[in-house]
Design a protein around this motif. Sequence first.
Motif, short mmCIF file in Angstrom:
data_model
loop_
_atom_site.label_atom_id
_atom_site.label_comp_id
_atom_site.label_asym_id
_atom_site.label_seq_id
_atom_site.Cartn_x
_atom_site.Cartn_y
_atom_site.Cartn_z
N ASN A 18 0.88 -0.90 0.23
CA ASN A 18 0.26 -0.05 -0.06
C ASN A 18 1.30 1.10 -0.19
OD1 ASN A 18 -2.09 1.24 0.26
ND2 ASN A 18 -2.21 2.26 2.10
N GLN A 22 0.28 4.23 -2.77
CA GLN A 22 -0.07 5.28 -2.43
C GLN A 22 0.64 6.27 -2.83
OE1 GLN A 22 -3.17 6.26 -1.13
NE2 GLN A 22 -3.83 4.13 -1.33
N GLU A 25 0.58 7.28 -5.90
CA GLU A 25 -0.96 8.15 -6.78
C GLU A 25 -0.28 9.47 -6.44
OE1 GLU A 25 -4.38 10.03 -6.06
OE2 GLU A 25 -3.18 9.28 -4.24
N ASP A 71 -0.69 15.61 -0.90
CA ASP A 71 -1.92 14.95 -0.40
C ASP A 71 -2.96 15.87 0.18
OD1 ASP A 71 -2.87 12.42 0.41
OD2 ASP A 71 -1.83 12.55 2.47
N VAL A 234 4.10 8.70 2.86
CA VAL A 234 3.21 7.18 3.27
C VAL A 234 3.45 6.60 4.57
CG1 VAL A 234 2.15 5.81 2.19
CG2 VAL A 234 2.26 7.66 0.49
N GLU A 245 -4.95 6.03 3.67
CA GLU A 245 -5.36 6.42 1.97
C GLU A 245 -4.72 8.04 2.32
OE1 GLU A 245 -6.35 4.21 -0.24
OE2 GLU A 245 -5.45 2.06 1.29
N ASN A 246 -4.11 7.77 0.78
CA ASN A 246 -4.19 9.66 0.41
C ASN A 246 -5.70 10.13 0.22
OD1 ASN A 246 -1.15 9.55 -0.16
ND2 ASN A 246 -2.08 9.05 -2.72
#
Length: 267
Positions: A18, A22, A25, A71, A234, A245-246
Amino acid sequence: MASGFIQPRRTSPDAWQNWIKQGFELVSRKWPVWIAVMTACSLVSGVAGAAEPIAEYLTLALGFNLAVATDHESDWAGLSSRFRAMFSDAVKFGFQVGIFVFLTTIPLNMAISGSKAATVANENIPVIADDSVKPHNEGDFSVDLVHVYEESGNNLIEWAMILPVGLGFLYPLRSLGAGFVRALAHGQHGAILNRNSILIVAAFSLVSVLAFITLDLYPLIPVVQGFWMAVNYVMFRDIFLGITENRRHAAKAVDGYNQVETSASRI
């Protein structure tokens, strides 16, 4: 330091997956900014000379700040404003830790410099004229750029090496008010609790930069460095803040539109 300071937590065994997702992303949201900032950091590191430790930790801090801004802010103005607001903290951290690292590694730096000087002296001894030798200025610029990107690659390798002992979390913990010793202890604690995932991330980052160097893809090294700096943010966010999560800016925009539509229907 207040007793209620944030504490690290143990994440899931597959948290590293993850973190990478993230991080990717975050970089993809504002990739032109990531390229610009990381390339600028690479140029500074390449010409820093003896001040290279300062440039290295400044890059770490600026990468973290850019991830925070990306973010939290969906528009360019907000991102720029937040990034500028945190810039002085990054510079202060870079100078403090960079100077500390430089002073503690003076003997090693002197030994390396002496070895390099001896090697260069031996290589410069003229023996037989070589017609293949290029004029002095030919290709100098490209060679300098390769050196700049190599420095960025070396910094990323060092980041991968210090990550398992929690030094990648030093800047955000200091920014939140932890003293230097407290930040070191908390960072190490967080790294111990999540050793396996952090070791996997460190290994992947090390392999990625070595692959780009081996393939002579030097101009892409700042992009790789930016990606791993986003992953660093992250990881900290997950381990110390419990946020996996973002932020979803698109969802916020839809919610805002729905609120406006609801208000309009009441008129």
